[in-house]
Enzyme design. Structure first.
Site, mmCIF file in Angstrom:
data_model
loop_
_atom_site.group_PDB
_atom_site.id
_atom_site.type_symbol
_atom_site.label_atom_id
_atom_site.label_comp_id
_atom_site.label_asym_id
_atom_site.label_seq_id
_atom_site.Cartn_x
_atom_site.Cartn_y
_atom_site.Cartn_z
ATOM 1 N N LYS A 165 -20.365 29.036 -23.052
ATOM 2 C CA LYS A 165 -19.992 27.829 -23.772
ATOM 3 C C LYS A 165 -21.129 27.363 -24.678
ATOM 4 O O LYS A 165 -22.308 27.434 -24.311
ATOM 5 C CB LYS A 165 -19.648 26.721 -22.780
ATOM 6 C CG LYS A 165 -18.488 27.056 -21.854
ATOM 7 C CD LYS A 165 -17.176 27.135 -22.589
ATOM 8 C CE LYS A 165 -16.012 27.273 -21.617
ATOM 9 N NZ LYS A 165 -14.698 27.215 -22.306
ATOM 10 N N ASP A 194 -17.901 29.988 -27.077
ATOM 11 C CA ASP A 194 -16.772 29.065 -27.173
ATOM 12 C C ASP A 194 -17.312 27.652 -27.372
ATOM 13 O O ASP A 194 -17.988 27.110 -26.498
ATOM 14 C CB ASP A 194 -15.954 29.155 -25.881
ATOM 15 C CG ASP A 194 -14.729 28.256 -25.888
ATOM 16 O OD1 ASP A 194 -14.508 27.541 -26.879
ATOM 17 O OD2 ASP A 194 -13.980 28.280 -24.884
ATOM 18 N N GLU A 239 -15.246 31.082 -30.619
ATOM 19 C CA GLU A 239 -13.980 30.459 -30.218
ATOM 20 C C GLU A 239 -13.964 28.963 -30.475
ATOM 21 O O GLU A 239 -14.944 28.264 -30.209
ATOM 22 C CB GLU A 239 -13.753 30.747 -28.732
ATOM 23 C CG GLU A 239 -12.417 30.258 -28.190
ATOM 24 C CD GLU A 239 -12.173 30.785 -26.783
ATOM 25 O OE1 GLU A 239 -11.433 30.123 -26.042
ATOM 26 O OE2 GLU A 239 -12.720 31.853 -26.425
ATOM 27 N N GLU A 262 -5.655 28.361 -27.812
ATOM 28 C CA GLU A 262 -5.367 28.070 -26.407
ATOM 29 C C GLU A 262 -4.760 26.697 -26.175
ATOM 30 O O GLU A 262 -4.003 26.496 -25.218
ATOM 31 C CB GLU A 262 -6.635 28.202 -25.568
ATOM 32 C CG GLU A 262 -7.675 27.130 -25.845
ATOM 33 C CD GLU A 262 -8.890 27.254 -24.937
ATOM 34 O OE1 GLU A 262 -9.089 26.346 -24.114
ATOM 35 O OE2 GLU A 262 -9.619 28.235 -25.064
ATOM 36 N N ASP A 301 -1.461 30.740 -24.802
ATOM 37 C CA ASP A 301 -1.479 30.564 -23.357
ATOM 38 C C ASP A 301 -0.027 30.360 -22.935
ATOM 39 O O ASP A 301 0.584 29.353 -23.287
ATOM 40 C CB ASP A 301 -2.342 29.340 -23.039
ATOM 41 C CG ASP A 301 -2.452 29.029 -21.562
ATOM 42 O OD1 ASP A 301 -1.438 29.146 -20.849
ATOM 43 O OD2 ASP A 301 -3.551 28.638 -21.115
ATOM 44 N N HIS A 319 -5.349 33.085 -23.270
ATOM 45 C CA HIS A 319 -6.241 32.150 -22.580
ATOM 46 C C HIS A 319 -5.861 31.967 -21.115
ATOM 47 O O HIS A 319 -4.707 31.703 -20.793
ATOM 48 C CB HIS A 319 -6.175 30.787 -23.284
ATOM 49 C CG HIS A 319 -6.838 29.676 -22.537
ATOM 50 N ND1 HIS A 319 -6.119 28.692 -21.886
ATOM 51 C CD2 HIS A 319 -8.143 29.400 -22.320
ATOM 52 C CE1 HIS A 319 -6.965 27.845 -21.314
ATOM 53 N NE2 HIS A 319 -8.196 28.244 -21.561
#
Length: 371
Positions: A174, A202, A228, A254, A277, A304
């Site tokens: 992250k 992400d 992401e 996602e 997702d 996701h």
């Protein structure tokens, strides 16, 4: 005569996480740390005795709303032929039309839709991927659960090593903190630790367009598989622009909860990786609808979360996808997915290939049987 749906059992399940986790939305003050996942399970039984299981989920908010919404509309599925999945899907959406065709409405219906696909594959004696039509028996797999921002760089390195040793191929961490320099320091340290192995980052929607362009430019040197959610999830134009400018692929999708929301990316000229997702987009039925359009547009796929569902859907996508590994839902099922050589392998068991565990029953806060 064709079979019909006899009953539906809905279960509201609260699964606590062993350790609370934080992504950039927490560090920017927009959300609290994630402490649990709330799930909506549906078990469907037909007059001929066939069964199927599906689920949807929420994080931080929305779980009780999903349970309540499906309880309101699920009655329309009783007596319908379980093979007519799209017809049932449309009837459920019309039954709840006053709250729209995205968000909680689609996420609630998703659990039943997944259960019907599971039932159909079980009745055929096939893994779901084989029923849909698989291109492959395994997919590239990467881990996310070890890369959250509450963990130190040393913790992330240790978890990355453990993931690679268990056969996972890629590592995602992250980013998106208020201090972008700290993001770059963490990326550089983990990249050095991984060598040239597959790595993703992400940002969880925490950059504006100017910061996203600067960060994407800085991150180009690290040979990432993708960057992401650099922008707000509904900024289709912004994501499309980034995907055309940088060599590192952009990934997003996602958070989107309908096919039209995903198609806004395609219509904007997006050239990145799509991350639908199934529990959020409304189930397997709309997921497959969008996947066909995404494949036609030449987009790569990396679904996701919910690997128990997405492994099958990724295996049925024309081009080589990635599947996200989260071990968080393991306590809910008796079976485990086979992972080795950097890949996640489609179960040979029929349907999704999972049965609900005693622990799932123990974590159930409310149930209702319809029909």
């Amino acid at each position: 005569m064709s079979d019909t749906i006899r009953s539906l059992k809905l279960s509201h399940v609260v699964l606590p996480l062993e350790t609370p986790v934080s992504d950039a939305k927490v560090l920017t003050g927009r959300q609290k740390p994630l402490t649990e996942t709330v799930l909506l399970f549906v078990e469907v039984t037909t007059e001929d005795g066939f069964e199927g299981m599906g689920f949807s989920y929420s994080k931080r908010a929305g779980g009780p709303a999903q349970f309540t919404h499906l309880r309101e509309v699920a009655e329309v599925a009783i007596g319908q032929d379980p093979s007519d999945i799209d017809r049932i899907y449309q009837s459920l959406m019309w039954a709840g039309a006053s709250v729209g065709r995205s968000g909680v409405a689609t996420q609630a219906v998703a659990a039943l839709d997944v259960a019907l696909w599971d039932l159909k594959a079980r009745r055929a004696g096939l893994p779901l991927a084989k029923l849909i039509g698989a291109y492959r028996d395994s997919c590239q797999v990467y881990n996310t659960s070890g890369g959250f921002l509450q963990a130190s760089v040393e913790e992330i390195k240790e978890k990355a090593t453990a993931s690679l040793e268990m056969g996972i191929g890629g590592i995602k961490i992250k980013v998106g903190q208020p201090d972008w320099r700290e993001d770059l320091r963490r990326v550089e340290a983990v990249r050095e630790h991984l060598g040239d192995g597959p790595m993703m980052v992400d940002a969880n929607q925490q950059w504006d367009r100017a910061r996203a362009r600067r960060m994407c430019r800085e991150l180009e040197q690290h040979d990432l598989v993708w960057i992401e959610e650099p922008l707000d999830a509904w900024d289709a134009v912004g994501h499309a622009d980034l995907s055309r400018v940088f060599d590192t692929p952009i990934a997003t999708g996602e958070m989107l909860t309908s096919v039209p929301e995903h198609m806004a990316l395609v219509d904007a000229g997006y050239r990145g990786i799509v991350q639908p997702d199934a529990p959020r987009i409304g189930g397997i039925t709309p997921f497959l609808r969008f996947a066909t359009l995404a494949a036609h547009a030449g987009l790569a796929l990396a679904p996701h979360y919910a690997m128990e569902i997405h492994l099958h859907l990724a295996a049925a996508y024309p081009t080589e996808p990635w599947v996200e590994h989260f071990e968080w839902l393991n306590p809910l099922f008796d079976e485990r997915i086979d992972i080795h050589d950097g890949r996640m392998w489609v179960p040979e068991r029929a349907g999704l290939g999972f049965t609900l565990s005693d622990q799932m029953r123990a974590l159930t806060k409310d149930t209702v049987t319809i029909g």
